[in-house]
Design an enzyme around this catalytic site. Structure first.
Site, mmCIF file in Angstrom:
data_model
loop_
_atom_site.group_PDB
_atom_site.id
_atom_site.type_symbol
_atom_site.label_atom_id
_atom_site.label_comp_id
_atom_site.label_asym_id
_atom_site.label_seq_id
_atom_site.Cartn_x
_atom_site.Cartn_y
_atom_site.Cartn_z
ATOM 1 N N GLN A 191 0.827 -1.203 0.000
ATOM 2 C CA GLN A 191 0.000 0.000 0.000
ATOM 3 C C GLN A 191 0.864 1.257 0.000
ATOM 4 O O GLN A 191 1.840 1.348 0.734
ATOM 5 C CB GLN A 191 -0.903 -0.004 1.245
ATOM 6 C CG GLN A 191 -2.329 0.351 0.928
ATOM 7 C CD GLN A 191 -3.277 0.024 2.072
ATOM 8 O OE1 GLN A 191 -3.215 -1.037 2.660
ATOM 9 N NE2 GLN A 191 -4.164 0.937 2.393
ATOM 10 N N SER A 229 4.545 -5.806 3.229
ATOM 11 C CA SER A 229 3.188 -5.863 3.769
ATOM 12 C C SER A 229 2.266 -6.608 2.795
ATOM 13 O O SER A 229 2.449 -7.800 2.571
ATOM 14 C CB SER A 229 2.686 -4.455 4.096
ATOM 15 O OG SER A 229 1.480 -4.497 4.836
ATOM 16 N N LEU A 230 1.319 -5.930 2.162
ATOM 17 C CA LEU A 230 0.447 -6.585 1.182
ATOM 18 C C LEU A 230 1.256 -7.343 0.133
ATOM 19 O O LEU A 230 0.873 -8.435 -0.298
ATOM 20 C CB LEU A 230 -0.433 -5.544 0.490
ATOM 21 C CG LEU A 230 -1.138 -6.097 -0.750
ATOM 22 C CD1 LEU A 230 -2.391 -6.845 -0.360
ATOM 23 C CD2 LEU A 230 -1.406 -5.034 -1.773
ATOM 24 N N ARG A 232 -8.575 -9.241 3.915
ATOM 25 C CA ARG A 232 -7.617 -8.441 4.688
ATOM 26 C C ARG A 232 -7.899 -6.956 4.524
ATOM 27 O O ARG A 232 -7.925 -6.195 5.488
ATOM 28 C CB ARG A 232 -6.203 -8.778 4.228
ATOM 29 C CG ARG A 232 -5.060 -8.086 4.972
ATOM 30 C CD ARG A 232 -3.734 -8.563 4.368
ATOM 31 N NE ARG A 232 -2.556 -8.072 5.069
ATOM 32 C CZ ARG A 232 -1.898 -6.970 4.767
ATOM 33 N NH1 ARG A 232 -2.343 -6.188 3.770
ATOM 34 N NH2 ARG A 232 -0.800 -6.614 5.429
ATOM 35 N N HIS A 246 -0.060 -2.399 11.335
ATOM 36 C CA HIS A 246 1.156 -3.029 11.861
ATOM 37 C C HIS A 246 1.459 -2.559 13.288
ATOM 38 O O HIS A 246 2.584 -2.201 13.625
ATOM 39 C CB HIS A 246 2.348 -2.774 10.937
ATOM 40 C CG HIS A 246 2.179 -3.386 9.581
ATOM 41 N ND1 HIS A 246 2.189 -4.752 9.373
ATOM 42 C CD2 HIS A 246 1.952 -2.821 8.368
ATOM 43 C CE1 HIS A 246 1.986 -4.991 8.086
ATOM 44 N NE2 HIS A 246 1.830 -3.846 7.460
ATOM 45 N N GLN A 249 1.858 -10.724 10.966
ATOM 46 C CA GLN A 249 2.220 -9.552 10.171
ATOM 47 C C GLN A 249 1.279 -8.375 10.420
ATOM 48 O O GLN A 249 1.683 -7.212 10.379
ATOM 49 C CB GLN A 249 2.215 -9.933 8.683
ATOM 50 C CG GLN A 249 2.756 -8.864 7.753
ATOM 51 C CD GLN A 249 2.030 -8.844 6.419
ATOM 52 O OE1 GLN A 249 0.807 -8.679 6.376
ATOM 53 N NE2 GLN A 249 2.769 -9.008 5.341
#
Length: 282
Positions: free
Chosen positions: A9, A87-88, A112, A192, A240
């Site tokens: 992102q 991340s993603l 998610r 996060h 995560q």
């Protein structure tokens, strides 16, 4: 051999994926069916200005990253030595390693994104010019216990995450301590960080519906900064959500294996720039 890295992102941009959707019509149709809207219209035109909303951003980036990598595979027949995603982007790394197929990965990131989109009242900011230990000391000295280190993007580019008013206070303190810049990020929640625990629990339940295959190529996990093992796929994806993206450590690990060539699979060059900063010790 190359290391393929997949952005998360923040890398989304209107027009991304141009030429890819028509090249992979079957996967595009499958994406449209799973999502319930036109992925190509969202990415290329963004008529309702939804591309920067987490619910839409995550499936859009996952799809464009996936098609970018597929096109690369068709053109070169190269098998990368390592995979990593921010991340993603970690979902694209797992897809490329054969842990799940395109449709399964899209279902995962759709859920998610939906869950993360529901979290509000949090904030994130990128601190440029201070090392993580200095930031941790500032947070500790001023009792800013709600704030977590969300991303160690490079040695001197750290993202913090927490309650909005605490992030604003931390911004002033980091600037006073010599940060070159502190940039608030356009997000709705404290991603996060421990504030994402409700999302983590719901996503854990969702993951239990799926079966995963062992990675055929080493994937560096955000949570551990080390390669995935076959039995920790669910655990890493769940952890995560509430833990830091250990990007600097991940890249340092790969560099330590003798790999120096990185190729970004997706829109933009954010990760390419971060890798260069890490190589330079910045």
């Amino acid at each position: 051999m190359s290391v393929y890295i997949f952005p998360g992102q923040g890398s989304q941009i209107k027009g991304m994926g141009r030429g890819l959707f028509s090249e992979f019509p079957e996967l595009t149709a499958k994406a449209n069916s799973i999502l319930g809207y036109s992925i190509q219209t969202l990415c290329l035109e963004d008529p309702q200005q939804q591309l920067n909303q987490t619910y839409y951003t995550q499936p859009a980036l996952y799809t464009v990253n996936a098609l970018t990598c597929l096109k690369k595979a068709q053109e070169t027949k190269i098998t990368p030595k390592f995979l990593a995603g921010h991340s993603l982007g970690e979902y694209n790394a797992l897809l490329t390693a054969g842990v799940f197929d395109f449709e399964t990965g899209l279902k995962l990131v759709k859920e998610r994104g939906k869950l993360m989109h529901q979290v509000t009242n949090g904030a994130m900011a990128a601190v440029i010019g201070l090392k993580v230990d200095s930031i941790k000391m500032i947070l500790e000295q001023h009792n800013l216990t709600s704030i977590a280190i969300a991303n160690d993007n490079s040695h001197t580019q750290i993202v913090i995450s927490g309650q909005k008013e605490d992030i604003e206070r931390a911004q002033r303190l980091c600037e006073q301590a010599g940060a070159l810049m502190v940039i608030p990020l356009k997000v709705s929640g404290a991603f996060h960080s421990p504030q994402m625990r409700p999302v983590q629990e719901q996503f854990d339940d969702f993951l239990k519906k799926f079966r995963f295959s062992p990675p055929t190529i080493p994937v560096i996990a955000n949570y551990t900064a080390r390669p995935y093992a076959a039995n920790d796929i669910c655990a890493n994806l769940v952890q995560q959500i509430t833990h830091s993206v250990r990007w600097t450590e991940s890249i340092d690990y790969v560099l330590g294996q003798g790999e120096t060539e990185f190729e970004e699979m997706g829109p933009g060059t954010v990760l390419t720039g971060l890798v260069q900063r890490i190589k330079n010790g910045q």
